[in-house]
Write a protein that holds these residues in place. Structure first.
Motif, PDB file in Angstrom:
ATOM      1  N   ALA A 156      34.574 -76.592 -31.868  1.00 30.26           N
ATOM      2  CA  ALA A 156      34.792 -76.900 -33.255  1.00 30.26           C
ATOM      3  C   ALA A 156      36.293 -76.439 -33.633  1.00 30.26           C
ATOM      4  CB  ALA A 156      33.821 -75.987 -33.940  1.00 30.26           C
ATOM      5  N   GLN A 157      36.864 -75.386 -33.279  1.00 33.25           N
ATOM      6  CA  GLN A 157      38.183 -74.849 -33.376  1.00 33.25           C
ATOM      7  C   GLN A 157      39.101 -75.753 -33.146  1.00 33.25           C
ATOM      8  OE1 GLN A 157      39.078 -72.260 -35.451  1.00 33.25           O
ATOM      9  NE2 GLN A 157      41.243 -72.041 -35.109  1.00 33.25           N
ATOM     10  N   MET A 158      38.984 -76.239 -31.807  1.00 39.40           N
ATOM     11  CA  MET A 158      39.969 -77.204 -31.339  1.00 39.40           C
ATOM     12  C   MET A 158      39.826 -78.474 -31.895  1.00 39.40           C
ATOM     13  SD  MET A 158      41.766 -75.018 -29.591  1.00 39.40           S
ATOM     14  CE  MET A 158      41.476 -73.679 -28.528  1.00 39.40           C
ATOM     15  N   SER A 159      38.781 -79.082 -32.166  1.00 41.04           N
ATOM     16  CA  SER A 159      38.654 -80.195 -32.720  1.00 41.04           C
ATOM     17  C   SER A 159      39.013 -80.476 -34.057  1.00 41.04           C
ATOM     18  CB  SER A 159      36.913 -80.705 -32.454  1.00 41.04           C
ATOM     19  OG  SER A 159      36.446 -80.682 -31.133  1.00 41.04           O
ATOM     20  N   ALA A 160      38.997 -79.410 -34.886  1.00 36.85           N
ATOM     21  CA  ALA A 160      39.640 -79.625 -36.130  1.00 36.85           C
ATOM     22  C   ALA A 160      40.958 -79.505 -36.407  1.00 36.85           C
ATOM     23  CB  ALA A 160      39.106 -77.995 -36.837  1.00 36.85           C
ATOM     24  N   ALA A 161      41.710 -79.196 -35.211  1.00 36.68           N
ATOM     25  CA  ALA A 161      43.282 -79.353 -35.271  1.00 36.68           C
ATOM     26  C   ALA A 161      43.669 -80.694 -35.255  1.00 36.68           C
ATOM     27  CB  ALA A 161      43.663 -78.649 -33.879  1.00 36.68           C
ATOM     28  N   PRO A 162      44.705 -80.900 -36.096  1.00 35.44           N
ATOM     29  CA  PRO A 162      45.441 -82.223 -36.281  1.00 35.44           C
ATOM     30  C   PRO A 162      46.017 -82.742 -34.879  1.00 35.44           C
ATOM     31  CG  PRO A 162      46.872 -80.631 -37.330  1.00 35.44           C
ATOM     32  CD  PRO A 162      45.389 -80.070 -36.853  1.00 35.44           C
ATOM     33  N   GLN A 163      45.896 -84.131 -34.651  1.00 34.91           N
ATOM     34  CA  GLN A 163      46.302 -84.778 -33.506  1.00 34.91           C
ATOM     35  C   GLN A 163      47.392 -85.411 -33.717  1.00 34.91           C
ATOM     36  OE1 GLN A 163      43.234 -86.144 -30.986  1.00 34.91           O
ATOM     37  NE2 GLN A 163      44.739 -87.295 -29.737  1.00 34.91           N
ATOM     38  N   GLY A 164      48.560 -85.627 -33.409  1.00 37.25           N
ATOM     39  CA  GLY A 164      49.756 -86.641 -33.549  1.00 37.25           C
ATOM     40  C   GLY A 164      49.381 -87.897 -32.847  1.00 37.25           C
ATOM     41  N   ALA A 165      50.013 -89.037 -33.038  1.00 36.44           N
ATOM     42  CA  ALA A 165      49.859 -90.093 -32.406  1.00 36.44           C
ATOM     43  C   ALA A 165      50.546 -90.174 -30.922  1.00 36.44           C
ATOM     44  CB  ALA A 165      50.703 -91.257 -33.324  1.00 36.44           C
ATOM     45  N   GLU A 166      51.592 -89.336 -31.031  1.00 37.41           N
ATOM     46  CA  GLU A 166      52.166 -89.406 -29.600  1.00 37.41           C
ATOM     47  C   GLU A 166      51.128 -88.416 -28.592  1.00 37.41           C
ATOM     48  OE1 GLU A 166      55.867 -87.067 -27.346  1.00 37.41           O
ATOM     49  OE2 GLU A 166      56.060 -87.592 -29.409  1.00 37.41           O
ATOM     50  N   GLU A 167      50.385 -87.393 -29.185  1.00 38.69           N
ATOM     51  CA  GLU A 167      49.559 -86.672 -28.176  1.00 38.69           C
ATOM     52  C   GLU A 167      48.397 -87.440 -28.088  1.00 38.69           C
ATOM     53  OE1 GLU A 167      47.372 -82.273 -28.105  1.00 38.69           O
ATOM     54  OE2 GLU A 167      48.199 -83.269 -30.130  1.00 38.69           O
ATOM     55  N   GLY A 168      47.774 -88.348 -29.018  1.00 40.16           N
ATOM     56  CA  GLY A 168      46.642 -88.957 -28.601  1.00 40.16           C
ATOM     57  C   GLY A 168      46.952 -90.200 -27.575  1.00 40.16           C
ATOM     58  N   GLY A 169      48.075 -90.717 -27.739  1.00 38.88           N
ATOM     59  CA  GLY A 169      48.510 -91.749 -26.669  1.00 38.88           C
ATOM     60  C   GLY A 169      48.534 -91.150 -25.308  1.00 38.88           C
ATOM     61  N   ARG A 170      49.114 -89.931 -25.246  1.00 37.27           N
ATOM     62  CA  ARG A 170      49.150 -89.296 -23.907  1.00 37.27           C
ATOM     63  C   ARG A 170      47.787 -88.960 -23.397  1.00 37.27           C
ATOM     64  NH1 ARG A 170      48.903 -83.928 -22.212  1.00 37.27           N
ATOM     65  NH2 ARG A 170      50.211 -83.521 -20.257  1.00 37.27           N
ATOM     66  N   HIS A 171      46.856 -88.624 -24.294  1.00 32.43           N
ATOM     67  CA  HIS A 171      45.446 -88.311 -23.823  1.00 32.43           C
ATOM     68  C   HIS A 171      44.805 -89.563 -23.270  1.00 32.43           C
ATOM     69  CE1 HIS A 171      45.891 -84.439 -25.032  1.00 32.43           C
ATOM     70  NE2 HIS A 171      45.200 -84.499 -26.382  1.00 32.43           N
ATOM     71  N   ALA A 172      45.265 -90.674 -24.250  1.00 36.23           N
ATOM     72  CA  ALA A 172      44.380 -92.078 -23.617  1.00 36.23           C
ATOM     73  C   ALA A 172      44.978 -92.474 -21.927  1.00 36.23           C
ATOM     74  CB  ALA A 172      44.762 -93.136 -24.389  1.00 36.23           C
ATOM     75  N   GLU A 173      46.220 -92.114 -22.113  1.00 37.91           N
ATOM     76  CA  GLU A 173      46.857 -92.487 -20.636  1.00 37.91           C
ATOM     77  C   GLU A 173      46.468 -91.698 -19.480  1.00 37.91           C
ATOM     78  OE1 GLU A 173      51.339 -92.663 -18.306  1.00 37.91           O
ATOM     79  OE2 GLU A 173      50.936 -91.854 -20.347  1.00 37.91           O
ATOM     80  N   TYR A 176      43.217 -92.298 -15.849  1.00 36.55           N
ATOM     81  CA  TYR A 176      43.110 -92.064 -14.609  1.00 36.55           C
ATOM     82  C   TYR A 176      41.766 -91.575 -14.062  1.00 36.55           C
ATOM     83  CZ  TYR A 176      48.220 -91.855 -15.472  1.00 36.55           C
ATOM     84  OH  TYR A 176      49.468 -92.123 -15.770  1.00 36.55           O
ATOM     85  N   LEU A 177      40.939 -91.397 -14.989  1.00 35.65           N
ATOM     86  CA  LEU A 177      39.661 -91.029 -14.466  1.00 35.65           C
ATOM     87  C   LEU A 177      38.689 -91.947 -14.087  1.00 35.65           C
ATOM     88  CD1 LEU A 177      38.715 -88.195 -17.050  1.00 35.65           C
ATOM     89  CD2 LEU A 177      40.081 -87.979 -14.969  1.00 35.65           C
ATOM     90  N   THR A 178      37.692 -91.729 -13.150  1.00 32.20           N
ATOM     91  CA  THR A 178      36.797 -92.657 -12.772  1.00 32.20           C
ATOM     92  C   THR A 178      35.698 -92.664 -13.730  1.00 32.20           C
ATOM     93  OG1 THR A 178      35.617 -91.180 -11.287  1.00 32.20           O
ATOM     94  CG2 THR A 178      37.415 -92.509 -10.197  1.00 32.20           C
ATOM     95  N   GLY A 179      34.573 -93.662 -13.524  1.00 28.85           N
ATOM     96  CA  GLY A 179      33.559 -93.470 -14.472  1.00 28.85           C
ATOM     97  C   GLY A 179      32.736 -92.353 -14.478  1.00 28.85           C
ATOM     98  N   ARG A 180      32.373 -91.912 -13.112  1.00 29.80           N
ATOM     99  CA  ARG A 180      31.803 -90.599 -12.856  1.00 29.80           C
ATOM    100  C   ARG A 180      32.623 -89.258 -13.474  1.00 29.80           C
ATOM    101  NH1 ARG A 180      26.787 -89.588 -12.901  1.00 29.80           N
ATOM    102  NH2 ARG A 180      25.995 -90.670 -10.832  1.00 29.80           N
ATOM    103  N   GLU A 181      33.981 -89.410 -13.027  1.00 24.59           N
ATOM    104  CA  GLU A 181      34.508 -88.462 -13.801  1.00 24.59           C
ATOM    105  C   GLU A 181      34.399 -88.217 -15.256  1.00 24.59           C
ATOM    106  OE1 GLU A 181      37.940 -87.847  -9.944  1.00 24.59           O
ATOM    107  OE2 GLU A 181      38.339 -89.032 -11.920  1.00 24.59           O
ATOM    108  N   LEU A 182      34.537 -89.292 -15.994  1.00 30.26           N
ATOM    109  CA  LEU A 182      34.311 -89.465 -17.372  1.00 30.26           C
ATOM    110  C   LEU A 182      32.840 -88.938 -17.786  1.00 30.26           C
ATOM    111  CD1 LEU A 182      35.639 -92.862 -18.369  1.00 30.26           C
ATOM    112  CD2 LEU A 182      36.622 -90.409 -19.012  1.00 30.26           C
ATOM    113  N   ASP A 183      31.765 -89.108 -16.875  1.00 28.38           N
ATOM    114  CA  ASP A 183      30.355 -88.703 -17.086  1.00 28.38           C
ATOM    115  C   ASP A 183      30.547 -87.107 -17.251  1.00 28.38           C
ATOM    116  OD1 ASP A 183      29.608 -91.209 -17.504  1.00 28.38           O
ATOM    117  OD2 ASP A 183      28.826 -91.174 -15.357  1.00 28.38           O
ATOM    118  N   VAL A 184      31.453 -86.523 -16.182  1.00 32.30           N
ATOM    119  CA  VAL A 184      31.389 -85.328 -15.920  1.00 32.30           C
ATOM    120  C   VAL A 184      32.272 -84.444 -17.055  1.00 32.30           C
ATOM    121  CG1 VAL A 184      32.358 -83.320 -14.412  1.00 32.30           C
ATOM    122  CG2 VAL A 184      31.251 -85.245 -13.431  1.00 32.30           C
ATOM    123  N   LEU A 185      33.341 -85.268 -17.640  1.00 36.65           N
ATOM    124  CA  LEU A 185      34.099 -84.695 -18.660  1.00 36.65           C
ATOM    125  C   LEU A 185      33.326 -84.703 -19.772  1.00 36.65           C
ATOM    126  CD1 LEU A 185      36.941 -83.567 -19.569  1.00 36.65           C
ATOM    127  CD2 LEU A 185      37.501 -85.928 -19.872  1.00 36.65           C
TER     128      LEU A 185
END
Length: 216
Positions: free
Chosen positions: A134-151, A155-164
């Protein structure tokens, strides 16, 4: 063999933990400290794999000791406290602690936590995982950081996304194995791969990215 340093200002608690760990073949207590300053000194002398750290202590508290130990690379720290307080939790994580456990945990939980943290993983008590999310999710996220997360997530496989997704929901490796109907060793392999691809050092970092990217 994982080398353990016990830090608590109450001798009875230290001796109790030492006695409990003495029956574990892969864990060895290499020292005991009654305050944070002693903890730093003994960590420098013995270079333990994991330091079990209380928070409220004289001379130097556990948060300050954790910060110095982590900055100097003297070992991984598992915070073990009676007090279920948000300020202790977030201060400990910011100081670099790899784990946070309450003293009402049973012996098996403590031993599992020591092994996880000693081998370089992160562990949070189930009672506090949701608060970290909850604490981490409430923190504001910039566009640059969001783009980096998406990139990184690409790289994750479908199964790795399930695990994540399950890591982000606070599930343990055993719970993930049960929900996805896969072996525990396979889960560990996926988790290690996720950490590498997301460029995080532990479960806390993976949880943050999972929630900031809204995949949970």
């Amino acid at each position: 063999m994982l080398r353990v340093l016990l830090v608590d200002d109450q001798p009875l608690i230290r001796s109790g933990f030492a006695m409990m760990l003495s029956v574990e073949e892969d864990l060895a207590v290499v020292g005991e400290a009654a305050n944070g300053r002693e903890a730093v000194e003994l960590a420098a002398a013995h270079r333990p794999d994991v330091i079990v750290m209380d928070v409220q202590m004289p001379v130097m508290d556990g948060i300050a000791a954790t910060r110095e130990i982590v900055e100097r690379g003297l070992g991984h720290v598992l915070i073990l406290t009676t007090f279920d307080r948000d300020d202790y939790l977030f201060d400990a994580l910011q100081a670099g602690a790899s784990g946070f456990l309450l003293k009402n945990a049973d012996a098996e939980q403590l031993v599992d936590a020591l092994r996880a943290v000693g081998h370089g993983h992160a562990l949070l008590a189930p009672e506090v995982t949701k608060r970290v999310i909850a604490q981490m999710s409430a923190a504001p996220q910039g566009a640059e950081e969001g783009g980096r997360h998406a990139e990184l997530l690409s790289y994750l496989t479908g199964r790795e996304l399930d695990v994540l997704r399950l890591i982000g929901a606070g599930r343990s490796n055993a719970e993930i194995a049960g929900e996805l109907v896969i072996g525990a060793a396979t889960v560990k392999t996926h988790v290690s791969s996720i950490f590498a691809k997301l460029q995080v050092r532990d479960r806390v970092g993976a949880v943050i990215i999972a929630h900031e990217a809204s995949i949970v």
